[in-house]
Design a protein around this motif. Structure first.
Motif, PDB file in Angstrom:
ATOM      1  N   ALA A  18       0.830  -1.206   0.000  1.00 50.22           N
ATOM      2  CA  ALA A  18       0.000   0.000   0.000  1.00 50.22           C
ATOM      3  C   ALA A  18       0.865   1.257   0.000  1.00 50.22           C
ATOM      4  O   ALA A  18       0.527   2.247  -0.661  1.00 50.22           O
ATOM      5  N   GLN A  19       1.992   1.224   0.706  1.00 54.44           N
ATOM      6  CA  GLN A  19       2.902   2.368   0.693  1.00 54.44           C
ATOM      7  C   GLN A  19       3.584   2.498  -0.669  1.00 54.44           C
ATOM      8  O   GLN A  19       3.601   3.577  -1.266  1.00 54.44           O
ATOM      9  N   LEU A  20       4.155   1.388  -1.158  1.00 55.96           N
ATOM     10  CA  LEU A  20       4.906   1.437  -2.410  1.00 55.96           C
ATOM     11  C   LEU A  20       4.024   1.773  -3.610  1.00 55.96           C
ATOM     12  O   LEU A  20       4.477   2.408  -4.560  1.00 55.96           O
ATOM     13  N   ALA A  21       2.788   1.329  -3.602  1.00 51.87           N
ATOM     14  CA  ALA A  21       1.871   1.624  -4.704  1.00 51.87           C
ATOM     15  C   ALA A  21       1.303   3.036  -4.581  1.00 51.87           C
ATOM     16  O   ALA A  21       0.502   3.455  -5.392  1.00 51.87           O
ATOM     17  N   ASN A  22       1.738   3.734  -3.560  1.00 53.39           N
ATOM     18  CA  ASN A  22       1.295   5.102  -3.302  1.00 53.39           C
ATOM     19  C   ASN A  22      -0.221   5.172  -3.082  1.00 53.39           C
ATOM     20  O   ASN A  22      -0.884   6.103  -3.523  1.00 53.39           O
ATOM     21  N   LEU A  23      -0.740   4.163  -2.392  1.00 49.43           N
ATOM     22  CA  LEU A  23      -2.163   4.125  -2.074  1.00 49.43           C
ATOM     23  C   LEU A  23      -2.470   4.823  -0.759  1.00 49.43           C
ATOM     24  O   LEU A  23      -3.631   5.020  -0.414  1.00 49.43           O
ATOM     25  N   LEU A  24      -1.415   5.164  -0.021  1.00 45.39           N
ATOM     26  CA  LEU A  24      -1.553   5.896   1.237  1.00 45.39           C
ATOM     27  C   LEU A  24      -0.893   7.253   1.057  1.00 45.39           C
ATOM     28  O   LEU A  24       0.092   7.376   0.332  1.00 45.39           O
ATOM     29  N   PRO A  25      -1.400   8.292   1.706  1.00 47.24           N
ATOM     30  CA  PRO A  25      -0.874   9.643   1.475  1.00 47.24           C
ATOM     31  C   PRO A  25       0.554   9.823   1.983  1.00 47.24           C
ATOM     32  O   PRO A  25       0.984   9.182   2.940  1.00 47.24           O
ATOM     33  N   LEU A  26       1.272  10.709   1.310  1.00 48.23           N
ATOM     34  CA  LEU A  26       2.638  11.052   1.700  1.00 48.23           C
ATOM     35  C   LEU A  26       2.614  12.089   2.814  1.00 48.23           C
ATOM     36  O   LEU A  26       1.637  12.815   2.987  1.00 48.23           O
ATOM     37  N   ASP A  27       3.713  12.152   3.548  1.00 45.33           N
ATOM     38  CA  ASP A  27       3.906  13.128   4.624  1.00 45.33           C
ATOM     39  C   ASP A  27       2.821  13.050   5.694  1.00 45.33           C
ATOM     40  O   ASP A  27       2.395  14.056   6.253  1.00 45.33           O
TER      41      ASP A  27
END
Length: 162
Positions: free
Chosen positions: A103-112
């Protein structure tokens, strides 16, 4: 090509300058992931210092130990279009943890923002809740950071085995 010319090409990189256009990409996300305490934040500190030709500084708040210290998906821009992402590490890479990492690597969760891992079936709910806050325009390059815990004597004549 000398070093300054290479640096200029990297600094001025834009997907808009590509032969086939940007194809929907706006930036490169160098997504670091791996086990807790294996040096993701330290690697980011080193890259930032090398890129900006500065003395070493703890930009990414590296803890310097095996205890997890990164709890947020933090971004560190190198250029206008190239960003390092320090993702939350995991202790063991169980099936649940690999789902969180995906989920992090696929950018499915927001940054910062803080990443608070959930148990059970809560991850899909978190992804849906995060959708309005996620930019989907990043070209993702996953980088696995792993520290070898075995130590060799610095004066040893043995060559490393590859």
């Amino acid at each position: 090509m000398d070093e300054e010319e290479r640096r200029r090409k990297i600094r001025d990189f834009s997907f808009d300058k590509c032969k086939k256009g940007n194809q929907g990409f706006q930036r490169i996300l160098l997504q670091l992931f791996g086990y807790n305490g294996h040096g993701k934040s330290s690697f980011i500190n080193s890259i930032i210092c090398a890129w900006f030709k500065s003395d070493y500084k703890n930009y990414a708040n590296s803890g310097g130990n095996v205890k997890a210290s990164t709890e947020h998906r933090m971004t560190y821009p190198l250029t206008n279009n190239i960003v390092l992402v320090d993702n939350r590490g995991c202790p063991t890479m169980t099936a649940h943890e690999t789902g969180e990492i995906f989920a992090q690597l696929a950018n499915l969760l927001p940054l910062d923002r803080r990443v608070k891992w959930s148990k059970g079936l809560r991850l899909p709910d978190r992804i849906v809740e995060a959708e309005p806050h996620v930019k989907g325009s990043g070209f993702i390059i996953p980088i696995f950071i792993y520290r070898n815990h075995s130590h060799r004597c610095p004066h040893s004549q043995e060559s490393p085995e590859f």
